[in-house]
Design a protein around this motif. Sequence first.
Motif, PDB file in Angstrom:
ATOM      1  N   VAL A   1       0.836  -1.197   0.083  1.00 51.12           N
ATOM      2  CA  VAL A   1       0.048  -0.078   0.003  1.00 51.12           C
ATOM      3  C   VAL A   1       0.955   1.307   0.085  1.00 51.12           C
ATOM      4  N   LYS A   2       0.451   2.331  -0.535  1.00 52.50           N
ATOM      5  CA  LYS A   2       1.130   3.776  -0.372  1.00 52.50           C
ATOM      6  C   LYS A   2       0.895   4.287   1.003  1.00 52.50           C
ATOM      7  N   THR A   3       2.219   4.748   1.351  1.00 55.41           N
ATOM      8  CA  THR A   3       2.123   5.352   2.728  1.00 55.41           C
ATOM      9  C   THR A   3       1.575   6.917   2.432  1.00 55.41           C
ATOM     10  N   GLN A   4       1.329   7.651   3.507  1.00 55.86           N
ATOM     11  CA  GLN A   4       0.636   9.029   3.551  1.00 55.86           C
ATOM     12  C   GLN A   4       1.647  10.121   3.072  1.00 55.86           C
ATOM     13  N   SER A   5       2.840   9.939   2.951  1.00 53.10           N
ATOM     14  CA  SER A   5       3.723  10.632   2.601  1.00 53.10           C
ATOM     15  C   SER A   5       4.206  10.075   1.216  1.00 53.10           C
ATOM     16  N   GLN A   6       4.151  10.704   0.120  1.00 53.74           N
ATOM     17  CA  GLN A   6       4.811  10.239  -0.942  1.00 53.74           C
ATOM     18  C   GLN A   6       5.773  11.084  -1.675  1.00 53.74           C
ATOM     19  N   PRO A   7       6.886  10.482  -2.317  1.00 59.44           N
ATOM     20  CA  PRO A   7       7.980  11.335  -2.548  1.00 59.44           C
ATOM     21  C   PRO A   7       7.656  11.892  -3.846  1.00 59.44           C
ATOM     22  N   GLY A   8       8.502  12.972  -4.155  1.00 57.92           N
ATOM     23  CA  GLY A   8       8.489  13.622  -5.612  1.00 57.92           C
ATOM     24  C   GLY A   8       9.044  13.183  -6.626  1.00 57.92           C
ATOM     25  N   LYS A   9       9.198  13.602  -7.774  1.00 54.09           N
ATOM     26  CA  LYS A   9      10.005  12.926  -8.872  1.00 54.09           C
ATOM     27  C   LYS A   9      11.417  12.871  -8.409  1.00 54.09           C
ATOM     28  N   LYS A  10      12.223  11.871  -8.758  1.00 53.89           N
ATOM     29  CA  LYS A  10      13.675  11.811  -8.476  1.00 53.89           C
ATOM     30  C   LYS A  10      13.845  12.000  -6.901  1.00 53.89           C
ATOM     31  N   GLU A  11      12.897  11.774  -5.937  1.00 54.41           N
ATOM     32  CA  GLU A  11      13.070  11.901  -4.790  1.00 54.41           C
ATOM     33  C   GLU A  11      12.884  10.474  -3.983  1.00 54.41           C
ATOM     34  N   SER A  12      13.547  10.033  -2.782  1.00 52.58           N
ATOM     35  CA  SER A  12      13.196   8.966  -2.213  1.00 52.58           C
ATOM     36  C   SER A  12      12.341   9.182  -0.868  1.00 52.58           C
ATOM     37  N   TYR A  13      11.611   8.204  -0.688  1.00 48.67           N
ATOM     38  CA  TYR A  13      10.554   8.325   0.447  1.00 48.67           C
ATOM     39  C   TYR A  13      11.568   8.131   1.781  1.00 48.67           C
ATOM     40  N   VAL A  14      11.255   8.926   2.642  1.00 50.28           N
ATOM     41  CA  VAL A  14      12.109   8.956   3.970  1.00 50.28           C
ATOM     42  C   VAL A  14      11.233   8.381   4.991  1.00 50.28           C
ATOM     43  N   ASN A  15      11.664   7.404   5.547  1.00 52.43           N
ATOM     44  CA  ASN A  15      11.046   6.608   6.824  1.00 52.43           C
ATOM     45  C   ASN A  15      11.762   6.846   8.177  1.00 52.43           C
ATOM     46  N   TYR A  16      11.018   7.601   9.173  1.00 51.87           N
ATOM     47  CA  TYR A  16      11.447   7.825  10.467  1.00 51.87           C
ATOM     48  C   TYR A  16      11.347   6.439  11.585  1.00 51.87           C
ATOM     49  N   SER A  17      10.285   5.690  11.156  1.00 55.63           N
ATOM     50  CA  SER A  17      10.255   4.686  12.225  1.00 55.63           C
ATOM     51  C   SER A  17       9.249   3.692  11.726  1.00 55.63           C
ATOM     52  N   LEU A  18       9.324   2.272  12.016  1.00 57.15           N
ATOM     53  CA  LEU A  18       8.548   1.221  11.553  1.00 57.15           C
ATOM     54  C   LEU A  18       8.483   0.444  12.834  1.00 57.15           C
TER      55      LEU A  18
END
Length: 402
Positions: free
Chosen positions: A135-152
């Motif tokens: 599933v997609k997370t609530q924070s989606q990266p822009g083009k040429k960006e990587s998603y950043v996760n702070y905790s799981l």
Amino acid sequence: MYTIRNKTVSRLVVTSMAVALLASPISTILSGSEHVAAAASAVDKSSHNLKPIWTKTLGDPSRIDTQATLIKNNLFYTVGKKYIAFDALAGKTRWTYPAAAVSQTVTDGKSVWFTDATGRLIKLNAATGKLQWKVKTQSQPGKKESYVNYSLHAADGVIYVGDAYGLTAYYASSGKVKWKLKGSDQGYKVLQTGKILVVSTIIHGALTTSGLQGIDAQNGKVKWTQTGGDHQDILFSNDKSLYTRDVTEGIDAGFAANIDEMNLNSGKIMSTRSYIPVDFVEDQSASDVVSDGEYFYVIEKYDETQKKAVVSRFPTDSRSKAEPDKTYAFEAGVAEWSLGDKGIAYVRLENGKLLTIDTNSGRTLASAQYKGTPLPTLIGQDVLVVQHGGQISGVKKAAASQ
């Protein structure tokens, strides 16, 4: 630096025992060389050794960004765009999946969950690597960006994701959103879970600090907020209290280690325990505090005058300003102090040496030299995974001395 240190009130599904970014340096790197046993001079290397049973070269550490999690004897890590499940005791790859993990891995033994660089929360079969859902997370990266996760984090059939949106709870079975809580652009780091999630977030002001919040795990509502001090980590907790280090530094702080006991339900600071008085905290502060619930281990910064680094141990019920019951001295700076079973500590020095210490006797049980920047050691059930430079190595765990 984050190592195994938390005794929580949570009913964890199964969370990772340690997590590190192979390409990222440890936050506190100190200098020096050679080990000096302060509590005892005897060295027993016959009981165990820290030489690797296998080593894998992952690549140039300046070019790779490897997220590694060790759960029991199962290592999960990413190189490039490949997510790898690896038997850390046998030294063999079990399966791979085409994704680049940017979070730690959590598991219930049957499935694994992680977030990837494209901003997806992914669930795989732990035995085969087969996709179960994404599933997609609530924070989606822009083009040429990587998603950043702070905790799981995983607990009670729920996966908690902290990212730039804030904190989102997903049902582990389906990936559907249970609740979501909008936060700051720094997201949340989940430190503890159970009926109350304790999370940290960045507070911007005259000084940038870390505050704590208590969040109801059922509905995502904030129950309390604690913004006094600078609390970046939880050392351990019981049914009523949590213990967290206040890392606020200044000439008025007066001690290298200030540990606050907070009420778990209200967030109120009940008491503060201060250890190791100093004249100027900026010059002589502790670099870290680690706890197993029985002791606080205060890792002091390398002393350039005395040419040594000291780790001091305090029982967790010690009064404030008490003297340590044991100290461990090193001629090299201590980059990491990881706690294993039955009083065993695995110590990484800035010069790349890995040591096994019996914390009760002070004996050095074994040592080995590794090349490359010392990165966090992952502690599993029967094996350690040592990260050094662009390599990872498997090492059999030591048994506590009799």
